[in-house]
Write an enzyme that holds these catalytic residues in place. Structure first.
Site, short mmCIF file in Angstrom:
data_model
loop_
_atom_site.label_atom_id
_atom_site.label_comp_id
_atom_site.label_asym_id
_atom_site.label_seq_id
_atom_site.Cartn_x
_atom_site.Cartn_y
_atom_site.Cartn_z
N TYR A 1 7.56 -3.60 0.30
CA TYR A 1 8.19 -4.92 0.21
C TYR A 1 8.51 -5.25 -1.24
O TYR A 1 8.01 -4.62 -2.17
CB TYR A 1 7.32 -6.00 0.84
CG TYR A 1 6.16 -6.46 -0.01
CD1 TYR A 1 6.23 -7.65 -0.74
CD2 TYR A 1 4.98 -5.72 -0.09
CE1 TYR A 1 5.16 -8.09 -1.52
CE2 TYR A 1 3.91 -6.15 -0.86
CZ TYR A 1 4.01 -7.33 -1.58
OH TYR A 1 2.96 -7.73 -2.36
N ARG B 1 11.86 -1.02 -8.74
CA ARG B 1 10.50 -0.92 -8.20
C ARG B 1 10.52 -0.70 -6.69
O ARG B 1 9.71 0.07 -6.16
CB ARG B 1 9.70 -2.18 -8.55
CG ARG B 1 8.25 -2.11 -8.09
CD ARG B 1 7.43 -3.28 -8.58
NE ARG B 1 7.89 -4.56 -8.03
CZ ARG B 1 7.33 -5.73 -8.33
NH1 ARG B 1 6.32 -5.79 -9.19
NH2 ARG B 1 7.80 -6.85 -7.80
N ARG C 1 2.25 6.56 18.80
CA ARG C 1 1.43 6.18 17.65
C ARG C 1 0.79 7.43 17.07
O ARG C 1 -0.09 8.04 17.69
CB ARG C 1 0.36 5.16 18.05
CG ARG C 1 -0.44 4.64 16.86
CD ARG C 1 -1.56 3.69 17.28
NE ARG C 1 -2.28 3.20 16.11
CZ ARG C 1 -3.25 3.87 15.49
NH1 ARG C 1 -3.62 5.07 15.93
NH2 ARG C 1 -3.85 3.35 14.43
N HIS D 1 -0.27 9.23 13.04
CA HIS D 1 -0.30 9.01 11.59
C HIS D 1 0.80 9.77 10.85
O HIS D 1 1.20 9.38 9.77
CB HIS D 1 -1.67 9.43 11.04
CG HIS D 1 -2.76 8.45 11.33
ND1 HIS D 1 -3.20 8.20 12.61
CD2 HIS D 1 -3.51 7.66 10.51
CE1 HIS D 1 -4.17 7.29 12.58
NE2 HIS D 1 -4.37 6.95 11.31
N LYS E 1 3.94 -0.93 -3.98
CA LYS E 1 4.02 -2.28 -3.42
C LYS E 1 4.11 -2.19 -1.90
O LYS E 1 5.13 -2.47 -1.27
CB LYS E 1 5.21 -3.05 -4.02
CG LYS E 1 5.08 -4.56 -3.90
CD LYS E 1 6.14 -5.25 -4.72
CE LYS E 1 6.09 -6.76 -4.56
NZ LYS E 1 4.91 -7.38 -5.17
N GLU F 1 -6.20 -6.32 -12.68
CA GLU F 1 -5.22 -7.39 -12.46
C GLU F 1 -5.87 -8.44 -11.58
O GLU F 1 -7.09 -8.40 -11.36
CB GLU F 1 -3.95 -6.82 -11.81
CG GLU F 1 -4.18 -6.10 -10.49
CD GLU F 1 -2.91 -5.45 -9.94
OE1 GLU F 1 -1.86 -5.48 -10.62
OE2 GLU F 1 -2.99 -4.90 -8.82
#
Length: 286
Positions: free
Chosen positions: A32, A51, A100, A102, A149, A182
Site C-alpha cells: 500500500y 516506494r 488458499r 502460501h 510497505k 522508528e
C-alpha cells in the site's frame, strides 16, 4: 459520500466489496501507499510512486495499470472528493485465488483499491496550532522486513496499541542494542542544539517519504547540522526536541516521552524553523 476506485470502477466507498478469497484478505499479500494532497496538488509524488514500485518488486507483484493511469485515477478521485487536504490510499493485492496456498499463484489478476480520506490542513510552523504528541518507548518486536510497505500491519497495530494503552498517541521503538528504529506509524528525529539526527535506513525501518524530503529540504535550505546515523536511547532521552514524521503529519513535535516532558514540553524553536521550511518546499518536485 466518499468515492473510491476498485478494479476498474468508481463507486461509493461503502459499496466497495472484495472476495474473501482475495490474498490481501487471507495473507496480507499486498502493498500500500499513502500520498498527501492539498488543493489538488500532490506532495512527494515521485518518491511515493518509487516506494510503491520497490514494494511491488519485493513481493513480485505487478501494478495492474500504468503509472500514468494511476496518477489520472488519483487526480479523478481527488476532484470527486472535493480537492481539499486529502490522503490518497492505494492498495495493490495479489488478487483472488480460489485455492488458499502460501505459494504465489500465477493465474490471478491483482486487486487495485484507491480511496481518499481527510488529513486536515498542514501546519505552517506555528507552535500555537501544532498538534502535540505524547509517546512512550518499547522494544521493536516487528518482523525483519519493515522496509516493505506491506498491508500486513499487525505488528505495527500491536505496537500502536501498546502506546495507546499506556496513555500516549505513539510509541518510539528500540532494537536489541537500544538504538532507535522508528515509531509504529512514523519515522523519528532527534534534535540537540542545532543538530537534527535520524536513524539510518535498514530492514527495521520504512523509507519514509516525509523523512527523505525533510533530510533534503533541511540540508539544502536550512542552517542545521543534519545527520543520518545510529541514535541511542540515551540520546533520545537527553534530546532538546523529538519529532515524528509521516505523510499525514509532516514534522510533528513530541512533547512528552514516558510521562516526562521533552525540552520545555511544547513545540520547540527548531521544529518551528524546520516545519516552516517544509511548508515552503512542500510542493517541490520530489
Amino acid at each position: 459520500m466518499t468515492t473510491a476506485y476498485l478494479n476498474n470502477e468508481f463507486i461509493p466507498l461503502e459499496e466497495a466489496r472484495i472476495s474473501p478469497m482475495d490474498r490481501g484478505f487471507l495473507f496480507g499479500d499486498g502493498i500500500y501507499e499513502v500520498i498527501p494532497s492539498h488543493g489538488g496538488r500532490f506532495v512527494g509524488l515521485k518518491l511515493h510512486l518509487a516506494r510503491l514500485q520497490r514494494g511491488l518488486d519485493e513481493i513480485q507483484l505487478e501494478l495492474p495499470v500504468s503509472y500514468d493511469e494511476l496518477t489520472t485515477l488519483m487526480k479523478t478521485l481527488v476532484e470527486r472528493n472535493g480537492s481539499g487536504s486529502l490522503g490518497i490510499y492505494i492498495q495493490v493485492t495479489r488478487g483472488v485465488s480460489m485455492t488458499r496456498n502460501h505459494v504465489y499463484p500465477s493465474d490471478v489478476t491483482p486487486t487495485l483499491f484507491i480511496y481518499t480520506f481527510d488529513i486536515g490542513k498542514p501546519n505552517e510552523g506555528d507552535p500555537d496550532t501544532a498538534r502535540l504528541w505524547r509517546v512512550v518507548t518499547g522494544r521493536d518486536l516487528r518482523w525483519q522486513r519493515c522496509q516493505i510497505k506491506s498491508t500486513s500491519l499487525l505488528g505495527n497495530v500491536m505496537h500502536m496499541m501498546e502506546g495507546v494503552d499506556a496513555g500516549a498517541e505513539e510509541i518510539l521503538l528500540f532494537d536489541e542494542h537500544d538504538n532507535l528504529t522508528e515509531a509504529s506509524v512514523s519515522n523519528a528525529f532527534v534534535v540537540s542544539g542545532n543538530t537534527i539526527a535520524t536513524p539510518a535506513l535498514d530492514q527495521h525501518k520504512l523509507a519514509g517519504v516525509t523523512r527523505d524530503m525533510a533530510l533534503s529540504i533541511l540540508s539544502d535550505h536550512g542552517d542545521f547540522n543534519v545527520e543520518v546515523r545510529p541514535v541511542s536511547r540515551t540520546e533520545v532521552g537527553a534530546a532538546d526536541e523529538l519529532w515524528l514524521s509521516s505523510s499525514t503529519k509532516e514534522l510533528a513535535p513530541i512533547v512528552s516521552i514516558d510521562g516526562k516532558p521533552v525540552g520545555t514540553g511544547a513545540a520547540g524553536s527548531v521544529w518551528c524553523r524546520a516545519q516552516r521550511l517544509m511548508a515552503a518546499h512542500r510542493f517541490d518536485d520530489y
